[in-house]
Design a protein around this motif. Structure first.
Motif, PDB file in Angstrom:
ATOM      1  N   ASN B  89       0.834  -1.192   0.000  1.00 16.57           N
ATOM      2  CA  ASN B  89       0.000   0.000   0.000  1.00 16.57           C
ATOM      3  C   ASN B  89       0.869   1.243   0.000  1.00 16.57           C
ATOM      4  O   ASN B  89       1.995   1.214   0.489  1.00 16.57           O
ATOM      5  N   LEU B  90       0.308   2.317  -0.520  1.00 14.39           N
ATOM      6  CA  LEU B  90       0.947   3.613  -0.370  1.00 14.39           C
ATOM      7  C   LEU B  90       0.248   4.348   0.762  1.00 14.39           C
ATOM      8  O   LEU B  90      -0.902   4.062   1.093  1.00 14.39           O
ATOM      9  N   SER B  91       0.948   5.291   1.361  1.00 15.37           N
ATOM     10  CA  SER B  91       0.373   6.063   2.460  1.00 15.37           C
ATOM     11  C   SER B  91       0.426   7.532   2.107  1.00 15.37           C
ATOM     12  O   SER B  91       1.474   8.043   1.709  1.00 15.37           O
ATOM     13  N   GLY B  92      -0.711   8.190   2.222  1.00 19.88           N
ATOM     14  CA  GLY B  92      -0.733   9.642   2.071  1.00 19.88           C
ATOM     15  C   GLY B  92      -0.497  10.135   0.666  1.00 19.88           C
ATOM     16  O   GLY B  92       0.099  11.186   0.466  1.00 19.88           O
ATOM     17  N   VAL B  93      -0.956   9.401  -0.336  1.00 20.51           N
ATOM     18  CA  VAL B  93      -0.774   9.853  -1.715  1.00 20.51           C
ATOM     19  C   VAL B  93      -2.110  10.270  -2.320  1.00 20.51           C
ATOM     20  O   VAL B  93      -3.174   9.947  -1.804  1.00 20.51           O
ATOM     21  N   GLY B  94      -2.034  10.973  -3.438  1.00 20.04           N
ATOM     22  CA  GLY B  94      -3.241  11.508  -4.057  1.00 20.04           C
ATOM     23  C   GLY B  94      -3.717  10.729  -5.264  1.00 20.04           C
ATOM     24  O   GLY B  94      -4.702  11.092  -5.890  1.00 20.04           O
ATOM     25  N   CYS B  95      -2.999   9.669  -5.599  1.00 23.03           N
ATOM     26  CA  CYS B  95      -3.405   8.845  -6.736  1.00 23.03           C
ATOM     27  C   CYS B  95      -3.555   7.396  -6.286  1.00 23.03           C
ATOM     28  O   CYS B  95      -2.759   6.909  -5.482  1.00 23.03           O
ATOM     29  N   PRO B  96      -4.566   6.709  -6.802  1.00 20.80           N
ATOM     30  CA  PRO B  96      -4.725   5.299  -6.445  1.00 20.80           C
ATOM     31  C   PRO B  96      -3.589   4.453  -7.020  1.00 20.80           C
ATOM     32  O   PRO B  96      -3.230   4.597  -8.183  1.00 20.80           O
ATOM     33  N   GLU B  97      -3.029   3.585  -6.209  1.00 24.74           N
ATOM     34  CA  GLU B  97      -2.003   2.640  -6.656  1.00 24.74           C
ATOM     35  C   GLU B  97      -1.784   1.602  -5.563  1.00 24.74           C
ATOM     36  O   GLU B  97      -2.092   1.841  -4.388  1.00 24.74           O
ATOM     37  N   LEU B  98      -1.254   0.450  -5.964  1.00 20.28           N
ATOM     38  CA  LEU B  98      -1.058  -0.701  -5.073  1.00 20.28           C
ATOM     39  C   LEU B  98      -2.408  -1.066  -4.426  1.00 20.28           C
ATOM     40  O   LEU B  98      -3.412  -1.105  -5.084  1.00 20.28           O
ATOM     41  N   GLY B  99      -2.405  -1.365  -3.126  1.00 20.78           N
ATOM     42  CA  GLY B  99      -3.668  -1.819  -2.509  1.00 20.78           C
ATOM     43  C   GLY B  99      -4.059  -3.190  -3.031  1.00 20.78           C
ATOM     44  O   GLY B  99      -5.231  -3.443  -3.329  1.00 20.78           O
ATOM     45  N   VAL B 100      -3.070  -4.090  -3.132  1.00 17.64           N
ATOM     46  CA  VAL B 100      -3.348  -5.431  -3.660  1.00 17.64           C
ATOM     47  C   VAL B 100      -2.786  -6.508  -2.733  1.00 17.64           C
ATOM     48  O   VAL B 100      -2.205  -6.217  -1.718  1.00 17.64           O
ATOM     49  N   ILE B 101      -2.954  -7.748  -3.175  1.00 18.06           N
ATOM     50  CA  ILE B 101      -2.645  -8.964  -2.398  1.00 18.06           C
ATOM     51  C   ILE B 101      -3.505  -8.940  -1.141  1.00 18.06           C
ATOM     52  O   ILE B 101      -3.047  -8.725  -0.025  1.00 18.06           O
ATOM     53  N   LEU B 102      -4.796  -9.130  -1.379  1.00 18.89           N
ATOM     54  CA  LEU B 102      -5.793  -9.002  -0.319  1.00 18.89           C
ATOM     55  C   LEU B 102      -6.084 -10.350   0.328  1.00 18.89           C
ATOM     56  O   LEU B 102      -6.494 -11.297  -0.346  1.00 18.89           O
ATOM     57  N   ALA B 103      -5.889 -10.414   1.637  1.00 19.06           N
ATOM     58  CA  ALA B 103      -6.213 -11.621   2.399  1.00 19.06           C
ATOM     59  C   ALA B 103      -7.476 -11.371   3.203  1.00 19.06           C
ATOM     60  O   ALA B 103      -7.711 -10.254   3.676  1.00 19.06           O
ATOM     61  N   MET B 104      -8.283 -12.407   3.342  1.00 22.80           N
ATOM     62  CA  MET B 104      -9.512 -12.274   4.132  1.00 22.80           C
ATOM     63  C   MET B 104      -9.831 -13.608   4.783  1.00 22.80           C
ATOM     64  O   MET B 104      -9.930 -14.630   4.111  1.00 22.80           O
ATOM     65  N   PRO B 105      -9.978 -13.623   6.109  1.00 21.89           N
ATOM     66  CA  PRO B 105     -10.428 -14.841   6.770  1.00 21.89           C
ATOM     67  C   PRO B 105     -11.955 -14.878   6.783  1.00 21.89           C
ATOM     68  O   PRO B 105     -12.604 -13.857   6.980  1.00 21.89           O
ATOM     69  N   THR B 106     -12.508 -16.056   6.546  1.00 24.39           N
ATOM     70  CA  THR B 106     -13.970 -16.220   6.616  1.00 24.39           C
ATOM     71  C   THR B 106     -14.244 -17.571   7.287  1.00 24.39           C
ATOM     72  O   THR B 106     -13.320 -18.343   7.550  1.00 24.39           O
ATOM     73  N   ILE B 107     -15.517 -17.837   7.517  1.00 26.10           N
ATOM     74  CA  ILE B 107     -15.888 -19.170   8.005  1.00 26.10           C
ATOM     75  C   ILE B 107     -16.982 -19.742   7.104  1.00 26.10           C
ATOM     76  O   ILE B 107     -17.560 -19.023   6.294  1.00 26.10           O
ATOM     77  N   GLY B 108     -17.251 -21.019   7.230  1.00 25.47           N
ATOM     78  CA  GLY B 108     -18.302 -21.671   6.445  1.00 25.47           C
ATOM     79  C   GLY B 108     -17.828 -22.051   5.060  1.00 25.47           C
ATOM     80  O   GLY B 108     -16.649 -22.307   4.840  1.00 25.47           O
ATOM     81  N   GLU B 109     -18.760 -22.075   4.105  1.00 27.91           N
ATOM     82  CA  GLU B 109     -18.420 -22.462   2.735  1.00 27.91           C
ATOM     83  C   GLU B 109     -17.500 -21.425   2.097  1.00 27.91           C
ATOM     84  O   GLU B 109     -17.500 -20.270   2.484  1.00 27.91           O
ATOM     85  N   ILE B 110     -16.765 -21.866   1.089  1.00 24.37           N
ATOM     86  CA  ILE B 110     -15.925 -20.940   0.328  1.00 24.37           C
ATOM     87  C   ILE B 110     -16.814 -20.022  -0.516  1.00 24.37           C
ATOM     88  O   ILE B 110     -17.655 -20.489  -1.274  1.00 24.37           O
ATOM     89  N   ASN B 111     -16.644 -18.743  -0.345  1.00 23.96           N
ATOM     90  CA  ASN B 111     -17.312 -17.760  -1.204  1.00 23.96           C
ATOM     91  C   ASN B 111     -16.214 -16.806  -1.668  1.00 23.96           C
ATOM     92  O   ASN B 111     -15.487 -16.272  -0.834  1.00 23.96           O
ATOM     93  N   THR B 112     -16.088 -16.627  -2.971  1.00 27.13           N
ATOM     94  CA  THR B 112     -14.954 -15.850  -3.476  1.00 27.13           C
ATOM     95  C   THR B 112     -15.355 -14.459  -3.948  1.00 27.13           C
ATOM     96  O   THR B 112     -14.535 -13.739  -4.503  1.00 27.13           O
ATOM     97  N   ASP B 113     -16.603 -14.096  -3.733  1.00 27.27           N
ATOM     98  CA  ASP B 113     -17.087 -12.779  -4.167  1.00 27.27           C
ATOM     99  C   ASP B 113     -16.944 -11.804  -3.001  1.00 27.27           C
ATOM    100  O   ASP B 113     -17.655 -11.916  -1.999  1.00 27.27           O
ATOM    101  N   HIS B 114     -16.045 -10.846  -3.144  1.00 28.24           N
ATOM    102  CA  HIS B 114     -15.768  -9.953  -2.005  1.00 28.24           C
ATOM    103  C   HIS B 114     -16.997  -9.162  -1.588  1.00 28.24           C
ATOM    104  O   HIS B 114     -17.110  -8.769  -0.438  1.00 28.24           O
TER     105      HIS B 114
END
Lengths: 741, 741
Positions: B89-114
């Motif tokens: 991630n970038l911090s304190g910038v004015g243009c969108p960039e990076l913000g990738v490699i997203l991890a998320m813990p969930t429970i139950g069945e696999i659902n891949t739609d964020h």
């Protein structure tokens, strides 16, 4: 080197005696029109890689354009606009798949849009292991050849700026996703996602790896990426939205759906560049090893020589004399088409991907893939057992590997995925046929257990859906399935017959009886009213109203898969006697069989009825009909022209029909080691039987009547008269000469 | 271990004396609203990896939803719907960039739609090196920390089916493309394509590599792929068209625009899993090595302890006493924000990608990246030179590496790409400032040549477009550029002033004269009619009609970039005397400067005018205005709350303004080693100067008037009265105590 000398001598010998080598007869353009779906690009015997001209993209190719219709081939002969050469391809299939890793030479500025860089072409030449054309737009001569796992190209550029594009976005299907990386000025590596054959099972999509090496270091190189056009609010700031980006000199991975890489040269005089693309379904390292082991120290011409020599060794297992040059071309091209699929899956080091999970496993023999078994169980494997038993043995072993890895025998296996295309349970039929023919160097106990499993496991059985009704009622009903209840019953009958045959051979008497009984349950579906098969409903009543002609031309229908009652009723090769009885005896049987042809219901272009012409042999005195019919069908449907195959070659099944028929033999019942006999197309046919399996003697079939229309009047084996128009496999492979006059 | 004991002792010491360690004051939630665009996730000092909660996707987050507007941060404090944790991630910038490699813990069945697996969250805690919340939907407690190149998470799952999703499709920007591969039940590796900051230069998109390790072997794993929805004729056969495919147990690469992988557990009781994600911009091997070298033998808690200790070492270089707890929080959080960017580009083994081509190079010192120089040349690097000169030295060396690799100094460099965002030629200003402050362990000759190149090369100059007019006319015209002709002239003036200063120091007299003259050419743009700067047309005439207020609120205009004439006229820090003369002397100057504030034209949220409050110091007797103004701006704009930064932090530039201002110092002229003085916010400020560069003594700033509104009445340095409200860098770093009363 010794081998190369051998072929040189052979060719010299051939020229001196004015006789062409088998390899010289092959015309790979046969089958490239009329939906034959073969491609004219070079391929090694059962090769993994293949360099096919790709001319199915772009509006110039309408109506045979890949995105405008169902199209399952990278090349169509009548098309004119070429957008590259694809390096993994299927041949003779009915579903689009592979057709990726597209290379294209161009000149001038870099243009990455295939609709713009594509070109018409001239001077097309296609031979065994060799393809060539000249790209009109660029005056570039392209030549291609291949080893088992490497596609090799030679581009002869004019002076000036020259480019070689590797387009990983373009492909035959809708599957996308790739990575590409320029490793150095002479190497590019990458991965392309493929899968979802017939648009089934996209969750089994998988990667194919490649390493491309170039004979000259590029003066410049780069990659490109065309992103999806973004529709969100931010698209207003994206001046480049949806536009291709070219990244010069970039040396890291590029990832995406529509990407590519290029090598660029500045030539002061006309110069040629050779490109070798190694393929692997396991890893980049293996793709590189395949490339190095198979081609690294060889020039284009050496590789071409090796390819032609290998092909000649295989093709000359059958030598034909007499007959026309056209017939020889048709014959050897058909034989060539039976030696493409099943093809090689494992890398040179033995690695191959395990079914489904794609873990890396190792094999000792060749691990084959592309098992289109609904097609090939009928004749192709029988041809392999006769002429190439070592290959057939490895094919059976591959089927057993598939069983071990996935828990099930293959049905339509493709690059370690099971596509479950078509119906039936054909693997066991092939295994039985192979075993009964004396090819037994595989684990038959395991095979037998595998066959029993798919025959008996009612729940979660991917091979035999509807098995519960089949076992309890003897047939699938119009409730069991909405497509092909009768066809599927017939396929299960044939598979059960094969189990019975193997059980008998193995001394499993109770299984033999059980499956023998199961194998004739189709009889419940025989309707006296039509003297044809007819679907039954869940309550046992006939499907009503009923038009036995519905289902022609691949029209979807309740009873039959890709066919109708006419095209399926006689597809009980293991119970022709039984069918005769149902029909009222030999005469009505012959009449009804003749009706199929007379009523124009016979379809040479699809498998269910392709053995029909040989069924007249089962009625004494009617064999002349087989001879007339087969001869007529060969003349009508098999030609030395792009439309010279009646329809999809079905991974060599149509071609195997032609090879057998032209030799005067046909394996009329797939799980019985028996051939129907008819008139050969040649005066003399010599089959060099395999040393290991058949003691290596020559089987010679001769005929004094090949050239005329007179029916056969006598058959003799090793000089002794042969009774009837069938011969067992055992007798055939022990015979030295068969005379058919 | 010794270090860990040190911090333990330090913390015990702090507690005993009821004094908090600097690290305890930091509130990383400051700046996470009001477009501050910082994120509250853990990061090491100048870390490459960072674990940021990602709550900007999905309609629940409207209006601050990433696809519905320009949004340049993975986290917004007022948003509520979290769809994972992004690892670069970038911090304190004015243009969108990076913000990738997203991890998320969930429970139950696999659902891949964020949009479906996303959740609200509670119990949010953010501290230095630590972030935690509880996902309401799943009752999973998430904790995160980080080393320089590894993001570390700890998921406390309830009993039952638990999943950890790695989503490589989702990201902050529109850039797509990834590969992912499950290596084993405890490891996933992959590549994500990023790039096109500000939607510029998409052709410089590049890969970021990652390796994820899990503390427990997964019971199941798999990958998924969501293909583009296909629109062609064949879509009618694709039942799965555009739908996500989940591929269980798949172990080969999956490639595509919208893909991911998951680990899945079956827990009989509540269980935690730790996940470490190593990052590299060079290769998968390096990502794995980074992970292993930095974290392999450490638990979450050990890594957290190390992170906090490292931060405390850096933050405690400045100790503050007196002042409120709120002020200390604001101060240390601002200092924390200045230590995030520029950040580390090289791997632990020294490898980093070369500019543009991304060949792998090796560095000895740290290779820094994220050089937002139009912002940071004004004060951030001056803060680094004073407090962290070793880092500043490596930043200058990194700039020179960039020059060597690309042929040009950086302007807005990001992960080895030059985004060429904003205007001007700021690198040389920073280099001169650094050199003049005595930090000279870099190749100044090379730096000087690099500065001359961008100052003099008229054609193909990516840093100074419009240079021809600038040199010939002294300014850019409304014809030279359609945006910011005056601003750009001013920036080039300041850059040329820096060259003149360095030339003088190096004895290059003719260059000194030439650039000194060039540096004041903005004077041609001063219009007496308005007593402000005004754009000129190509023929030398003034832009007419002219409204000097146009350009406020980032409105695009001919004369000024992100501002108007009020916000730019005084941005001639090197020629305040000259500007005074143009305006008619000190009095009109002070009046016009006061007008900026009184007419509400001052913008605290952007850089051009941020030195304005200090310019009153240039007029004797008017210094009280500086003191009032700075104090008022600090109180108004810098708060201990998510909206506690006036706007984009601009990679720490706003924070550096606060740090300096709260210490009573400001580097008012970026290429001159001089500080303006004002009232500090604390009674006592101790700067522990660097041993290597400043002999390591303590500089103590004390004030008896920090708490009141009375103007400064006396300043003394080491007990001697100080004349005027400026102090040179040399005097400052040699002083032991400065008393401001």
């Amino acid at each position: 080197m010794q081998n190369r000398l051998t072929i040189v001598f052979f060719l010299i010998f051939s020229i001196c005696f004015a006789q062409k080598a088998p390899v010289e007869y092959v015309n790979p353009l046969i089958g490239t029109s009329n939906f034959g779906t073969t491609n004219p690009g070079p391929i090694a015997v059962r090769g993994m890689a293949n360099v096919s001209p790709f001319n199915v993209a772009g509006p110039q190719n309408l109506p045979l354009e890949k995105d405008s219709r169902w199209l399952s081939t990278p090349y169509v002969h009548e098309n004119t606009f070429l957008t590259g050469f694809s390096h993994v391809n299927l041949s003779g299939v009915g579903c689009p798949e592979l057709g990726v890793i597209l290379a294209m030479p161009t000149i001038g500025e870099i243009n990455t849009d295939h609709l713009e860089y594509g070109s018409t072409y001239s001077d097309e030449k296609s031979k065994v292991g060799y393809y060539s054309n000249t790209l009109d737009k660029y005056k570039i001569k392209v030549e291609a050849t291949a080893t088992t796992r490497v596609g090799v190209s030679k581009y002869s550029f004019p002076a000036g700026d020259a480019n070689i594009l590797l387009n990983l976005g373009l492909g035959l299907t809708n599957e996308q996703g790739a990575t590409v990386k320029v490793v150095s000025a002479t190497e590019i590596e990458g991965v392309r996602s493929v899968g979802s054959f017939c648009y089934y099972k996209p969750e089994e999509a998988y990667p194919v790896y490649f390493v491309a090496r170039f004979s000259r270091p590029a003066d410049e190189f780069g990659v490109w990426k065309k992103p999806t056009k973004y529709m969100g609010a931010e698209s207003q700031w994206m001046g480049y939205n949806g536009k291709t980006r070219v990244m010069e000199g970039f040396t890291k991975e590029v990832v995406g759906d529509s990407i590519g890489a290029y090598m660029r040269y500045k030539f002061e005089s006309p110069t040629h560049v050779e490109m070798k693309i190694g393929i692997s379904y396991v890893s980049l390292d293996n793709a590189r090893e395949n490339l190095e082991k198979e081609t690294s120290d060889k020039t284009f011409d050496e590789i071409l020589g090796d390819a032609q020599e290998e092909w000649n060794q295989y093709l000359s297992r059958i030598e034909v004399e007499g007959g026309t040059e056209e017939d020889k071309t048709i014959f050897y091209t058909a034989l060539y088409h039976t030696l493409i699929h099943p093809s090689t899956l494992n890398d040179v080091n033995g690695d191959y991907p395990k079914m489904k999970t794609r873990e890396t496993l190792k094999t000792k023999g060749t691990r084959y893939t592309v098992f289109s078994l609904w097609d090939t169980y009928r004749n192709l494997h029988q041809l392999m057992s006769l002429v190439y038993p070592k290959q057939q043995s490895n094919m059976v072993k591959s089927m057993l590997q598939i069983y071990e890895e996935s828990g099930w025998l293959p049905k339509w296996e493709l690059n370690a995925t099971e596509t479950t295309t078509m119906v039936g349970d054909p693997a066991g039929i092939i295994i039985t046929d192979t075993y009964l023919k004396g090819i037994r160097d595989f684990d038959v106990e395991k095979a037998y257990q595998a066959m029993l499993k798919s025959a008996d496991q009612i729940e979660d059985n991917p091979l035999r859906p509807g098995l519960k009704d089949y076992i309890h009622k003897g047939y699938l009903t119009t409730k069991t399935t909405n497509s092909g209840s009768v066809s599927t019953t017939q396929e299960y009958n044939i598979a059960d017959y094969a189990i019975a045959q193997l059980a008998k051979e193995m001394g499993e008497q109770s299984d033999y009886k059980r499956f023998r009984k199961r194998s004739i349950s189709y009889r419940h579906l025989f309707d006296k009213e039509f003297n044809l098969l007819r679907p039954r409903n869940d309550d046992g009543s006939w499907l009503t109203p009923y038009n036995p002609e519905s289902g022609a031309n691949f029209e979807k229908n309740l009873g039959f898969i890709e066919g109708n009652a006419w095209q399926y009723t006689f597809m009980v090769p293991h119970d022709i006697e039984g069918l005769m009885k149902l029909m009222g005896g030999p005469k009505p049987f012959v009449q009804r069989l003749q009706d199929v042809f007379d009523k124009n219901q016979f379809d040479m272009a699809n498998e269910p009825d392709i053995a029909y012409p040989y069924l007249f042999n089962y009625v004494q005195g009617e064999e002349y009909r087989t001879q007339e019919m087969v001869s007529g069908l060969l003349d009508k449907h098999f030609k030395n022209s792009p439309d010279g195959i009646p329809g999809n070659d079905d991974t060599g099944t149509m071609s195997a029909w032609a090879v057998f028929s032209m030799m005067g033999l046909y394996p009329v019942n797939p799980a019985e080691p028996l051939y129907a006999l008819t008139k050969p197309k040649f005066d003399k046919i010599t089959i060099h039987l395999d040393l290991e399996y058949y003691r290596g003697h020559k089987l010679v079939i001769t005929s004094n009547s090949a050239g005329n229309k007179r029916p056969i009047h006598s058959i003799s084996v090793d000089g002794k008269p042969q009774m009837g128009y069938f011969i067992t496999h055992k007798k055939l492979v022990h015979a030295s000469s068969i005379q058919i006059d």
